[in-house]
Design a protein around this motif. Structure first.
Motif, mmCIF file in Angstrom:
data_model
loop_
_atom_site.group_PDB
_atom_site.id
_atom_site.type_symbol
_atom_site.label_atom_id
_atom_site.label_comp_id
_atom_site.label_asym_id
_atom_site.label_seq_id
_atom_site.Cartn_x
_atom_site.Cartn_y
_atom_site.Cartn_z
ATOM 1 N N HIS A 192 0.823 -1.213 0.000
ATOM 2 C CA HIS A 192 0.000 0.000 0.000
ATOM 3 C C HIS A 192 0.856 1.261 0.000
ATOM 4 O O HIS A 192 0.495 2.265 -0.627
ATOM 5 N N PHE A 193 1.996 1.220 0.700
ATOM 6 C CA PHE A 193 2.826 2.420 0.845
ATOM 7 C C PHE A 193 4.071 2.405 -0.041
ATOM 8 O O PHE A 193 4.845 3.353 -0.027
ATOM 9 N N SER A 194 4.264 1.352 -0.804
ATOM 10 C CA SER A 194 5.483 1.203 -1.589
ATOM 11 C C SER A 194 5.669 2.345 -2.592
ATOM 12 O O SER A 194 4.727 2.733 -3.285
ATOM 13 N N PRO A 195 6.906 2.867 -2.710
ATOM 14 C CA PRO A 195 7.165 3.903 -3.720
ATOM 15 C C PRO A 195 7.059 3.368 -5.144
ATOM 16 O O PRO A 195 7.002 4.154 -6.093
ATOM 17 N N GLU A 196 7.037 2.045 -5.292
ATOM 18 C CA GLU A 196 6.885 1.458 -6.621
ATOM 19 C C GLU A 196 5.444 1.504 -7.111
ATOM 20 O O GLU A 196 5.173 1.225 -8.286
ATOM 21 N N ASN A 197 4.529 1.827 -6.206
ATOM 22 C CA ASN A 197 3.125 1.959 -6.588
ATOM 23 C C ASN A 197 2.936 3.304 -7.290
ATOM 24 O O ASN A 197 2.917 4.354 -6.651
ATOM 25 N N LYS A 198 2.817 3.271 -8.595
ATOM 26 C CA LYS A 198 2.755 4.510 -9.379
ATOM 27 C C LYS A 198 1.317 4.973 -9.655
ATOM 28 O O LYS A 198 1.094 5.887 -10.439
ATOM 29 N N ALA A 199 0.373 4.317 -9.015
ATOM 30 C CA ALA A 199 -1.034 4.625 -9.312
ATOM 31 C C ALA A 199 -1.590 5.748 -8.437
ATOM 32 O O ALA A 199 -2.778 6.034 -8.484
ATOM 33 N N GLN A 233 3.421 11.175 -1.293
ATOM 34 C CA GLN A 233 4.302 11.361 -2.447
ATOM 35 C C GLN A 233 4.807 12.810 -2.571
ATOM 36 O O GLN A 233 5.825 13.063 -3.199
ATOM 37 N N HIS A 234 4.092 13.741 -1.954
ATOM 38 C CA HIS A 234 4.502 15.154 -1.995
ATOM 39 C C HIS A 234 5.533 15.495 -0.925
ATOM 40 O O HIS A 234 6.105 16.585 -0.932
ATOM 41 N N LYS A 241 2.407 4.244 12.573
ATOM 42 C CA LYS A 241 2.845 5.216 11.577
ATOM 43 C C LYS A 241 4.319 5.058 11.243
ATOM 44 O O LYS A 241 4.729 5.313 10.104
ATOM 45 N N LEU A 242 5.114 4.627 12.213
ATOM 46 C CA LEU A 242 6.536 4.440 11.959
ATOM 47 C C LEU A 242 6.755 3.422 10.838
ATOM 48 O O LEU A 242 7.545 3.646 9.916
ATOM 49 N N TYR A 243 6.050 2.305 10.908
ATOM 50 C CA TYR A 243 6.219 1.250 9.902
ATOM 51 C C TYR A 243 5.675 1.681 8.540
ATOM 52 O O TYR A 243 6.249 1.350 7.496
ATOM 53 N N GLU A 244 4.589 2.420 8.574
ATOM 54 C CA GLU A 244 4.041 2.931 7.311
ATOM 55 C C GLU A 244 5.006 3.922 6.672
ATOM 56 O O GLU A 244 5.200 3.908 5.448
ATOM 57 N N ALA A 250 11.329 -2.603 6.148
ATOM 58 C CA ALA A 250 9.860 -2.594 6.134
ATOM 59 C C ALA A 250 9.306 -3.945 5.697
ATOM 60 O O ALA A 250 8.283 -4.414 6.219
ATOM 61 N N GLU A 251 9.966 -4.599 4.746
ATOM 62 C CA GLU A 251 9.509 -5.897 4.247
ATOM 63 C C GLU A 251 9.447 -6.937 5.360
ATOM 64 O O GLU A 251 8.617 -7.846 5.327
ATOM 65 N N GLU A 252 10.323 -6.811 6.352
ATOM 66 C CA GLU A 252 10.365 -7.782 7.449
ATOM 67 C C GLU A 252 9.194 -7.628 8.418
ATOM 68 O O GLU A 252 8.973 -8.491 9.275
ATOM 69 N N TYR A 253 8.453 -6.520 8.290
ATOM 70 C CA TYR A 253 7.371 -6.239 9.229
ATOM 71 C C TYR A 253 6.001 -6.315 8.567
ATOM 72 O O TYR A 253 5.075 -5.607 8.958
#
Length: 394
Positions: free
Chosen positions: A204-211, A294-295, A316-319, A374-377
């Motif tokens: 949901h929060f990945s920077p690879e999500n370009k949508a 993203q901003h 929020k830290l993990y997000e 982040a992937e580990e959590y």
């Protein structure tokens, strides 16, 4: 564990609340392979205001399906604690849920049903008692006894104490999101408590999500943008944000989240909102948060060092970590394990200086370390740990 066919999660917030994310709902979505039931918390007396349809339906359980999760609104959820009315509602709710589970899983439904209850469910001790689960996980998400709103109200404190006493005695497995909570409650209740922190929906929060579409409120906003997302309440250092805005007027400070005015210094909060470089957008749906993130140039976690804040493990830290953006945080214990890439501040002046550093030196190496952490959590990894601990503890 193969004998479990169903998981019942007792919620802290209503399932369809779009503006607040929480651990229990995240786990409900992640418990794949099980029949899942999410129980909304009682709505309280506020439900009587302009909600006649709810009142008319309230004598019975109300069930709806959201994907693979069955969402249940318990009956008579508007009845108050006074005069034993809440206990009557609990009895009615428990009887109805037992009938449903018995119909679906047979007379020995308790053998096949796992209950998950968090420390945020302190108002329904009687409901859980009447269900008498055989397999129950209790998760300490916060230090209830340290919250000002609880420790300063004798009735609410006693209600929390009764709830904690019951859950620590009757749960099959007790978890806590921080080592501080493990230590405090292990000693208080002479009970083994296991550490299991929060997680994140990485995708949901990945920077690879370009949508992510552009957030209109931040379109064309001047940079750098410092963004804080979260509820403004007793464990947020509003004074720190005000000092940051005063000392760095060239930065744009954006705040997203509800404000709980009864728990904060309103004079400081109102003064902060009036500053020219500060923009408070109020609450935004959780699903839309990446549109705003993203901003951001830097993400902020301005926690206090009060007891209940030090014992927390902020979602929020993990997000934040999953976004790949630089994070500047007050160095509470939950932050310290990420000190290789999170800018952990020792004090207010340090927080401001680290914000400058984050803007000037953030690089791909630090971002890669952060995204890997982040992937580990992931929430699925949290579920795996819960099931493993249940198997080990019998």
């Amino acid at each position: 564990m193969k004998q479990f066919r169903a998981v019942v999660l007792v919620g802290m917030y209503e399932w369809h609340d779009r503006e607040i994310n929480d651990t229990v709902r995240c786990l409900a979505r992640a418990f794949e392979g099980f029949d899942r039931y999410y129980i909304d918390p009682p709505k309280g007396l506020r439900a009587l205001k302009g909600n006649m349809s709810y009142v008319l339906k309230s004598p019975r359980w109300q069930w709806s399906q959201d994907g693979e999760v069955a969402v249940g609104v318990p009956p008579l959820g508007f009845l108050p604690v006074k005069l034993g009315l809440r206990e009557r509602a609990n009895r009615c709710a428990a009887c109805g849920l037992i009938r449903r589970l018995k119909r679906n899983y047979g007379a020995d439904w308790r053998e096949h049903t796992l209950f998950y209850v968090s420390s945020g469910s302190y108002t329904i001790t009687g409901f859980i008692d009447m269900l008498a689960p055989k397999h129950m996980v209790f998760h300490l998400l916060d230090d209830n006894f340290a919250f000002p709103i609880i420790k300063n109200d004798r009735r609410v404190w006693e209600e929390n104490k009764a709830f904690m006493d019951f859950m620590l005695l009757h749960s099959s497995l007790v978890l806590a999101v921080s080592q501080e909570l493990v230590g405090k409650y292990s000693e208080m209740y002479n009970r083994k408590i296991y550490l299991l922190g929060n997680g994140v929906d990485v995708e949901h929060f990945s920077p690879e999500n370009k949508a992510w579409p552009e957030a209109p409120e931040l379109a064309g906003i001047s940079e750098p943008v410092l963004l804080f997302i979260g509820a403004v309440n007793s464990w947020i250092d509003i004074g720190l944000l005000k000092e940051l805005a005063e000392k760095r007027p060239a930065y744009k400070l954006v705040i997203i989240g509800p404000c709980y005015e009864s728990s904060i210094d309103l004079a400081v909060w109102n003064s902060l909102k009036e500053m020219s470089g500060v923009l408070w957008l109020g609450s935004r749906p959780f699903a839309e948060l990446p549109h705003y993130i993203q901003h951001a140039s830097v993400l902020l976690l301005p926690r206090t060092r009060d007891e209940h804040s030090l014992a927390s493990d902020p979602l929020k830290l993990y997000e934040y970590l999953a976004t790949g953006k630089p994070v500047v945080a007050v160095g509470i214990p939950a932050v310290q394990k990420f000190a290789a890439f999170v800018y952990a501040a020792a004090g207010r002046e340090d927080f401001i200086k680290l914000t400058d550093r984050a803007l000037s030196e953030w690089n791909e190496e630090k971002q890669s370390l952060q995204l890997a952490a982040a992937e580990e959590y992931s929430w699925s990894s949290r579920i795996g740990t819960i099931l493993k601990l249940l198997a080990e503890t019998g």
